[in-house]
Design a protein around this motif. Structure first.
Motif, PDB file in Angstrom:
ATOM      1  N   LEU A  87      25.645   4.303  44.925  1.00 47.31           N
ATOM      2  CA  LEU A  87      25.288   5.589  43.995  1.00 47.31           C
ATOM      3  C   LEU A  87      23.894   6.079  44.370  1.00 47.31           C
ATOM      4  CD1 LEU A  87      27.508   4.720  40.813  1.00 47.31           C
ATOM      5  CD2 LEU A  87      28.005   6.297  42.778  1.00 47.31           C
ATOM      6  N   ARG A  88      23.292   6.048  45.488  1.00 46.52           N
ATOM      7  CA  ARG A  88      21.968   6.510  45.755  1.00 46.52           C
ATOM      8  C   ARG A  88      22.168   7.709  46.485  1.00 46.52           C
ATOM      9  NH1 ARG A  88      18.059   3.627  44.380  1.00 46.52           N
ATOM     10  NH2 ARG A  88      18.146   1.540  43.474  1.00 46.52           N
ATOM     11  N   CYS A  89      21.133   8.576  46.329  1.00 46.53           N
ATOM     12  CA  CYS A  89      20.910   9.868  47.314  1.00 46.53           C
ATOM     13  C   CYS A  89      20.945   9.416  48.483  1.00 46.53           C
ATOM     14  CB  CYS A  89      19.867  10.599  46.743  1.00 46.53           C
ATOM     15  SG  CYS A  89      19.761  12.101  47.583  1.00 46.53           S
ATOM     16  N   PRO A  90      21.547  10.083  49.719  1.00 43.96           N
ATOM     17  CA  PRO A  90      21.289   9.836  50.978  1.00 43.96           C
ATOM     18  C   PRO A  90      20.049  10.466  51.556  1.00 43.96           C
ATOM     19  CG  PRO A  90      23.274  11.338  50.640  1.00 43.96           C
ATOM     20  CD  PRO A  90      22.915  10.959  49.358  1.00 43.96           C
ATOM     21  N   VAL A  91      19.654  11.295  50.932  1.00 43.66           N
ATOM     22  CA  VAL A  91      18.263  12.069  51.482  1.00 43.66           C
ATOM     23  C   VAL A  91      17.066  11.472  50.935  1.00 43.66           C
ATOM     24  CG1 VAL A  91      16.998  14.060  51.170  1.00 43.66           C
ATOM     25  CG2 VAL A  91      19.431  14.098  51.216  1.00 43.66           C
ATOM     26  N   CYS A  92      17.022  11.037  49.776  1.00 43.30           N
ATOM     27  CA  CYS A  92      15.699  10.433  49.086  1.00 43.30           C
ATOM     28  C   CYS A  92      16.091   8.827  48.808  1.00 43.30           C
ATOM     29  CB  CYS A  92      15.420  11.096  48.250  1.00 43.30           C
ATOM     30  SG  CYS A  92      16.179  11.214  46.580  1.00 43.30           S
ATOM     31  N   GLY A  93      16.967   8.303  48.345  1.00 46.41           N
ATOM     32  CA  GLY A  93      17.340   6.900  47.899  1.00 46.41           C
ATOM     33  C   GLY A  93      17.206   6.967  46.537  1.00 46.41           C
ATOM     34  N   LEU A  94      17.213   8.032  45.681  1.00 46.97           N
ATOM     35  CA  LEU A  94      17.150   7.739  44.359  1.00 46.97           C
ATOM     36  C   LEU A  94      18.473   7.511  43.872  1.00 46.97           C
ATOM     37  CD1 LEU A  94      14.590  10.910  43.035  1.00 46.97           C
ATOM     38  CD2 LEU A  94      14.307   8.507  42.903  1.00 46.97           C
ATOM     39  N   PRO A  95      18.600   6.844  42.562  1.00 46.43           N
ATOM     40  CA  PRO A  95      19.903   6.682  41.933  1.00 46.43           C
ATOM     41  C   PRO A  95      20.602   7.922  41.740  1.00 46.43           C
ATOM     42  CG  PRO A  95      18.061   4.914  41.285  1.00 46.43           C
ATOM     43  CD  PRO A  95      17.423   6.288  41.746  1.00 46.43           C
ATOM     44  N   THR A  96      21.790   8.096  41.768  1.00 46.77           N
ATOM     45  CA  THR A  96      22.500   9.391  41.314  1.00 46.77           C
ATOM     46  C   THR A  96      23.338   8.904  40.192  1.00 46.77           C
ATOM     47  OG1 THR A  96      24.251   8.874  42.723  1.00 46.77           O
ATOM     48  CG2 THR A  96      22.452  10.389  43.458  1.00 46.77           C
ATOM     49  N   PRO A  97      22.788   8.803  38.826  1.00 51.23           N
ATOM     50  CA  PRO A  97      23.607   8.397  37.690  1.00 51.23           C
ATOM     51  C   PRO A  97      24.668   8.919  37.268  1.00 51.23           C
ATOM     52  CG  PRO A  97      21.494   9.621  37.209  1.00 51.23           C
ATOM     53  CD  PRO A  97      21.537   9.380  38.478  1.00 51.23           C
ATOM     54  N   THR A  98      24.950  10.210  37.811  1.00 45.44           N
ATOM     55  CA  THR A  98      26.293  10.800  37.590  1.00 45.44           C
ATOM     56  C   THR A  98      27.181  11.090  38.663  1.00 45.44           C
ATOM     57  OG1 THR A  98      24.975  12.038  35.702  1.00 45.44           O
ATOM     58  CG2 THR A  98      27.039  13.008  36.432  1.00 45.44           C
ATOM     59  N   LEU A  99      28.448  10.715  38.509  1.00 45.89           N
ATOM     60  CA  LEU A  99      29.337  10.921  39.564  1.00 45.89           C
ATOM     61  C   LEU A  99      29.956  12.105  39.434  1.00 45.89           C
ATOM     62  CD1 LEU A  99      30.454   9.848  42.266  1.00 45.89           C
ATOM     63  CD2 LEU A  99      32.278   8.828  40.782  1.00 45.89           C
ATOM     64  N   LEU A 100      29.914  13.353  40.176  1.00 41.59           N
ATOM     65  CA  LEU A 100      30.278  14.699  39.863  1.00 41.59           C
ATOM     66  C   LEU A 100      31.768  14.755  40.282  1.00 41.59           C
ATOM     67  CD1 LEU A 100      27.457  16.733  40.885  1.00 41.59           C
ATOM     68  CD2 LEU A 100      27.870  16.136  38.401  1.00 41.59           C
ATOM     69  N   GLN A 101      32.447  13.983  41.416  1.00 40.84           N
ATOM     70  CA  GLN A 101      33.569  13.923  41.829  1.00 40.84           C
ATOM     71  C   GLN A 101      33.683  12.778  42.825  1.00 40.84           C
ATOM     72  OE1 GLN A 101      34.176  17.474  44.339  1.00 40.84           O
ATOM     73  NE2 GLN A 101      33.994  16.321  45.949  1.00 40.84           N
ATOM     74  N   GLY A 102      35.096  12.338  42.957  1.00 45.17           N
ATOM     75  CA  GLY A 102      35.123  11.090  43.833  1.00 45.17           C
ATOM     76  C   GLY A 102      35.804   9.889  43.167  1.00 45.17           C
ATOM     77  N   ASP A 103      36.129  10.012  41.834  1.00 40.01           N
ATOM     78  CA  ASP A 103      36.592   8.743  41.205  1.00 40.01           C
ATOM     79  C   ASP A 103      38.194   9.492  40.845  1.00 40.01           C
ATOM     80  OD1 ASP A 103      35.661  10.640  39.180  1.00 40.01           O
ATOM     81  OD2 ASP A 103      35.234   9.055  37.904  1.00 40.01           O
ATOM     82  N   GLU A 104      38.683  10.595  41.155  1.00 40.00           N
ATOM     83  CA  GLU A 104      39.989  11.068  40.824  1.00 40.00           C
ATOM     84  C   GLU A 104      41.132  10.322  41.400  1.00 40.00           C
ATOM     85  OE1 GLU A 104      37.449  12.242  42.858  1.00 40.00           O
ATOM     86  OE2 GLU A 104      37.669  14.620  42.348  1.00 40.00           O
ATOM     87  N   LEU A 105      42.191  10.331  40.785  1.00 42.37           N
ATOM     88  CA  LEU A 105      43.438  10.021  41.338  1.00 42.37           C
ATOM     89  C   LEU A 105      44.579  11.055  40.396  1.00 42.37           C
ATOM     90  CD1 LEU A 105      45.783   8.462  42.619  1.00 42.37           C
ATOM     91  CD2 LEU A 105      45.764   6.772  40.905  1.00 42.37           C
ATOM     92  N   GLU A 106      44.977  12.080  41.294  1.00 40.51           N
ATOM     93  CA  GLU A 106      45.449  13.259  40.611  1.00 40.51           C
ATOM     94  C   GLU A 106      46.755  13.471  41.625  1.00 40.51           C
ATOM     95  OE1 GLU A 106      41.472  15.753  39.143  1.00 40.51           O
ATOM     96  OE2 GLU A 106      42.486  16.412  40.997  1.00 40.51           O
ATOM     97  N   LEU A 107      47.822  13.633  40.864  1.00 40.64           N
ATOM     98  CA  LEU A 107      49.077  14.443  41.399  1.00 40.64           C
ATOM     99  C   LEU A 107      48.611  16.059  41.447  1.00 40.64           C
ATOM    100  CD1 LEU A 107      51.834  14.131  42.363  1.00 40.64           C
ATOM    101  CD2 LEU A 107      52.655  14.372  40.153  1.00 40.64           C
ATOM    102  N   ASP A 108      48.722  16.455  42.685  1.00 48.12           N
ATOM    103  CA  ASP A 108      48.200  17.707  43.000  1.00 48.12           C
ATOM    104  C   ASP A 108      49.521  18.781  43.178  1.00 48.12           C
ATOM    105  OD1 ASP A 108      46.129  19.716  43.306  1.00 48.12           O
ATOM    106  OD2 ASP A 108      46.402  19.743  45.605  1.00 48.12           O
ATOM    107  N   GLU A 109      50.344  18.363  44.125  1.00 48.54           N
ATOM    108  CA  GLU A 109      51.398  19.418  44.229  1.00 48.54           C
ATOM    109  C   GLU A 109      52.752  18.739  44.354  1.00 48.54           C
ATOM    110  OE1 GLU A 109      48.859  22.483  47.057  1.00 48.54           O
ATOM    111  OE2 GLU A 109      50.751  21.741  47.793  1.00 48.54           O
ATOM    112  N   LEU A 110      53.850  19.510  44.088  1.00 51.80           N
ATOM    113  CA  LEU A 110      55.251  18.793  44.245  1.00 51.80           C
ATOM    114  C   LEU A 110      56.064  20.065  44.902  1.00 51.80           C
ATOM    115  CD1 LEU A 110      55.919  17.389  40.882  1.00 51.80           C
ATOM    116  CD2 LEU A 110      55.319  16.044  42.471  1.00 51.80           C
ATOM    117  N   GLU A 111      56.891  19.493  45.720  1.00 51.51           N
ATOM    118  CA  GLU A 111      57.781  20.443  46.367  1.00 51.51           C
ATOM    119  C   GLU A 111      59.199  19.990  45.890  1.00 51.51           C
ATOM    120  OE1 GLU A 111      55.666  21.084  50.465  1.00 51.51           O
ATOM    121  OE2 GLU A 111      57.664  20.799  50.420  1.00 51.51           O
ATOM    122  N   LEU A 112      59.845  21.006  44.914  1.00 50.91           N
ATOM    123  CA  LEU A 112      61.097  20.624  44.498  1.00 50.91           C
ATOM    124  C   LEU A 112      62.331  21.160  45.409  1.00 50.91           C
ATOM    125  CD1 LEU A 112      60.207  21.414  40.709  1.00 50.91           C
ATOM    126  CD2 LEU A 112      59.866  19.405  41.965  1.00 50.91           C
ATOM    127  N   ALA A 113      63.556  20.589  45.387  1.00 49.48           N
ATOM    128  CA  ALA A 113      64.588  20.960  45.978  1.00 49.48           C
ATOM    129  C   ALA A 113      65.702  21.389  45.053  1.00 49.48           C
ATOM    130  CB  ALA A 113      65.095  20.119  47.031  1.00 49.48           C
TER     131      ALA A 113
END
Length: 113
Positions: A87-113
């Motif tokens: 959890l460090r910035c790839p540009v400057c190496g500072l810690p990034t204390p807030t994760l804005l996205q990337g920890d989700e597990l979501e059911l996004d779409e379904l196709e029904l018959a």
């Protein structure tokens, strides 16, 4: 392998949605998995067919969309994180204390018959 229990949970949620919308079976589903979610997409793909057997999702196609991790760098704003740097910035190496996205597990779409 907790992905088997995740597959069972996804099937439960998808089956509930199927009943709410009046379909007979689900032919495809799309799941969004964050890079930082601790879910192994390949393991979920492997577990899904066995978990879906005998359910309205048997034979359904599981598509997985990988969501990159984005952290809030105090100097650079939102930056795409690299697993090797943690959890460090790839540009400057500072810690990034807030994760804005990337920890989700979501059911996004379904196709029904």
């Amino acid at each position: 392998m907790h992905e088997a229990s995740i597959a069972l949970s996804l099937i439960g949620v998808a089956t509930e949605a199927l009943h709410q919308h009046g379909g007979e079976r689900i032919t495809a589903l799309t799941v969004r998995i964050g890079q930082w979610s601790a879910v192994v997409p390949e393991a979920l793909q492997a577990a899904f067919p066995a978990a879906a057997e005998g359910t309205p999702l048997q034979g359904a196609r599981l598509s997985i969309v990988s969501v990159p991790g984005v952290g809030a760098c105090p100097a650079h704003g939102p930056v795409e994180l690299q697993l090797a740097l943690g959890l460090r910035c790839p540009v400057c190496g500072l810690p990034t204390p807030t994760l804005l996205q990337g920890d989700e597990l979501e059911l996004d779409e379904l196709e029904l018959a």
